[in-house]
Design an enzyme around this catalytic site. Structure first.
Site, PDB file in Angstrom:
ATOM      1  N   ASP A   1       0.866  -1.165   0.000  1.00 35.29           N
ATOM      2  CA  ASP A   1       0.000   0.000   0.000  1.00 35.29           C
ATOM      3  C   ASP A   1       0.916   1.233   0.000  1.00 35.29           C
ATOM      4  O   ASP A   1       2.098   1.141   0.361  1.00 35.29           O
ATOM      5  CB  ASP A   1      -0.876  -0.042   1.253  1.00 35.29           C
ATOM      6  CG  ASP A   1      -1.762   1.180   1.371  1.00 35.29           C
ATOM      7  OD1 ASP A   1      -2.236   1.676   0.338  1.00 35.29           O
ATOM      8  OD2 ASP A   1      -1.965   1.633   2.521  1.00 35.29           O
ATOM      9  N   ARG A   2       0.389   2.373  -0.439  1.00 38.11           N
ATOM     10  CA  ARG A   2       1.249   3.563  -0.510  1.00 38.11           C
ATOM     11  C   ARG A   2       1.119   4.438   0.734  1.00 38.11           C
ATOM     12  O   ARG A   2       2.084   4.607   1.483  1.00 38.11           O
ATOM     13  CB  ARG A   2       0.893   4.381  -1.766  1.00 38.11           C
ATOM     14  CG  ARG A   2       1.904   5.451  -2.115  1.00 38.11           C
ATOM     15  CD  ARG A   2       1.376   6.397  -3.184  1.00 38.11           C
ATOM     16  NE  ARG A   2       0.453   7.383  -2.616  1.00 38.11           N
ATOM     17  CZ  ARG A   2      -0.203   8.301  -3.329  1.00 38.11           C
ATOM     18  NH1 ARG A   2      -0.062   8.342  -4.633  1.00 38.11           N
ATOM     19  NH2 ARG A   2      -1.011   9.155  -2.727  1.00 38.11           N
ATOM     20  N   ASP A   3      -0.099   4.961   0.940  1.00 38.33           N
ATOM     21  CA  ASP A   3      -0.298   5.937   2.020  1.00 38.33           C
ATOM     22  C   ASP A   3      -0.393   5.219   3.367  1.00 38.33           C
ATOM     23  O   ASP A   3      -1.245   4.361   3.570  1.00 38.33           O
ATOM     24  CB  ASP A   3      -1.567   6.755   1.756  1.00 38.33           C
ATOM     25  CG  ASP A   3      -1.515   7.445   0.392  1.00 38.33           C
ATOM     26  OD1 ASP A   3      -0.402   7.612  -0.147  1.00 38.33           O
ATOM     27  OD2 ASP A   3      -2.589   7.802  -0.133  1.00 38.33           O
TER      28      ASP A   3
ATOM     29  N   ASN B   1      -5.404   2.912  -3.347  1.00 37.47           N
ATOM     30  CA  ASN B   1      -6.690   3.553  -3.651  1.00 37.47           C
ATOM     31  C   ASN B   1      -6.459   5.058  -3.709  1.00 37.47           C
ATOM     32  O   ASN B   1      -5.854   5.623  -2.793  1.00 37.47           O
ATOM     33  CB  ASN B   1      -7.714   3.271  -2.537  1.00 37.47           C
ATOM     34  CG  ASN B   1      -8.226   1.832  -2.546  1.00 37.47           C
ATOM     35  OD1 ASN B   1      -7.926   1.069  -3.460  1.00 37.47           O
ATOM     36  ND2 ASN B   1      -8.996   1.488  -1.532  1.00 37.47           N
TER      37      ASN B   1
ATOM     38  N   CYS C   1      -6.225   3.099  -8.036  1.00 37.83           N
ATOM     39  CA  CYS C   1      -7.625   3.083  -8.447  1.00 37.83           C
ATOM     40  C   CYS C   1      -8.233   4.433  -8.080  1.00 37.83           C
ATOM     41  O   CYS C   1      -8.285   4.792  -6.904  1.00 37.83           O
ATOM     42  CB  CYS C   1      -8.399   1.954  -7.762  1.00 37.83           C
ATOM     43  SG  CYS C   1     -10.147   1.988  -8.242  1.00 37.83           S
TER      44      CYS C   1
HETATM   45 MG   LIG Z   1      -2.990   3.128   3.483  1.00 38.39          MG
END
Ligand SMILES: [Mg+2]
Length: 373
Positions: free
Chosen positions: A209-211, A252, A290
């Protein structure tokens, strides 16, 4: 086109909002691929080496081939990967200093050399990093003793002055270690053999995941000037690179659907992240995002999307596009939706408390049964 595979590194293309991206390849040194002089073998294996160089964002590749040798497969791979390919034909002996010198007019001072007769897998971005203050070259060796593992980082001046054109590389390079002209780096990856390797070899993958995992989640982060990296993020990615994993980002980005920023903004941030990490020898193979949300303010992005986590779509798309081995693959995210997306894709998911990503990655890798490197 709302979201696509391989946001980076790839040549630019138009976004849904009409913005045409700049080429996002790094200003990295060229990779030089040396043919063996066995046309059938070269046509199968050099595209593998080119794909590997492209995977690490090297946008310029020089292939040195015997004069008249066909290279249709290499041309096709370069086109598919958005790489600028320079073909240099030579009458010098294959894999000799003379063949290497045929590339020198089109390389920068400091380039990566990959041997068509076989290469140990390695984190190509880390080679110039590890070279550090090496006088002229860093030579991959197959073990603690001198040898030739098929890859080196080298200065053009050294290649020009090493010895007679006829000398084979495997004889010319190992003595540099003893003389102190080069530093050695022990190869830890699998051996890519031209007799048996005709496509990018399967590897397990880390889906990140990024954030909240790579960068601090401070409410829809999108401006590079305000990004804060999670402690250990670069080290974790480099550790995964060196362990032979594909590394993918799956994120996302409902902020697009909500109208806070555009897809071009997302892509710009990913380019910036990739460039920042490259400085530390860390590499992301692809960024997936996305932009959809079932209640998006922007009508074009308002829908339930299987790619939006907890849906597994982004992970499954990556697994369809890349040769991912399920064994050893995993996801790291900071929300239950990340873990759920991994589960829906049939992979283990690890919930990350946003403290130290390298520490968590080390623990996961130590428990992995991946034994490829
Ligand atoms: Mg996250």
């Amino acid at each position: 086109m709302s979201s696509t595979l391989q946001d980076a590194p790839q040549a630019g293309r138009p976004d849904a909002d009409g913005t045409v991206e700049q080429d996002i390849r790094f200003a990295a040194p060229a990779a030089v691929l040396l043919a063996t002089g066995q046309p059938v073998q070269d046509e199968a294996f050099l595209p593998v080496l080119l794909a590997e160089a492209a995977r690490f964002g090297l946008g310029h590749v020089v292939a040195v081939l015997p004069a008249g040798q066909p290279h249709a497969a290499l041309d096709a791979m370069a086109t598919a990967r958005g790489v600028t390919l320079h073909i240099r034909e030579t009458t010098a002996a294959p894999r000799s200093l003379g063949a290497l010198r045929a590339a020198l007019p089109v390389v920068t001072d400091g380039f990566l050399l990959l041997d068509g007769a076989g290469v140990a897998e390695s984190n190509l971005l880390a080679l110039p990093l590890h070279a550090g203050e090496a006088p002229a070259a860093l030579v991959m060796r197959p073990g603690p003793t001198a040898g030739w593992a098929g890859a080196a980082w080298m200065r053009a001046g050294l290649a020009a002055s090493l010895g007679a054109d006829e000398m084979p590389l495997h004889q010319a390079l190992p003595p540099l270690l003893a003389s102190g002209q080069a530093r050695g780096l022990e190869a830890s990856g699998r051996w890519l053999d031209p007799a048996t390797t005709h496509a990018l070899p399967p590897r397990p993958a880390a889906f990140l995941d990024r954030d909240g995992v790579l960068i601090v989640d401070d409410h829809y982060p999108h401006d590079p000037a305000k990004v804060q990296w999670i402690p250990g993020a670069w080290q974790a990615v480099r550790r995964l690179n060196e362990a032979g994993y594909f590394v993918f980002v799956v994120t996302n980005q409902a902020g697009v659907g909500r109208g806070y920023y555009t897809e071009a903004t997302v892509r710009h941030l990913h380019r910036w992240m990739a460039a920042e990490m490259a400085q530390a020898g860390a590499h992301i193979d692809a960024f997936e995002y996305c932009p959809h949300h079932p209640e998006a303010d922007v009508a074009a992005y308002r829908r339930s999307c299987h790619r939006r986590k907890p849906g597994p779509g982004m992970i499954l798309d990556l697994m369809a596009h890349w040769p991912v081995e399920r064994a050893g693959s995993f996801m790291i995210g900071d929300r239950s939706t990340d873990v759920a997306a991994a589960a829906a894709a049939g992979l283990p998911g690890h919930l990350f408390p946003s403290d130290d990503l390298d520490r968590m990655t080390t623990i996961i890798l130590s428990a992995s049964n991946f034994s490829g490197v």
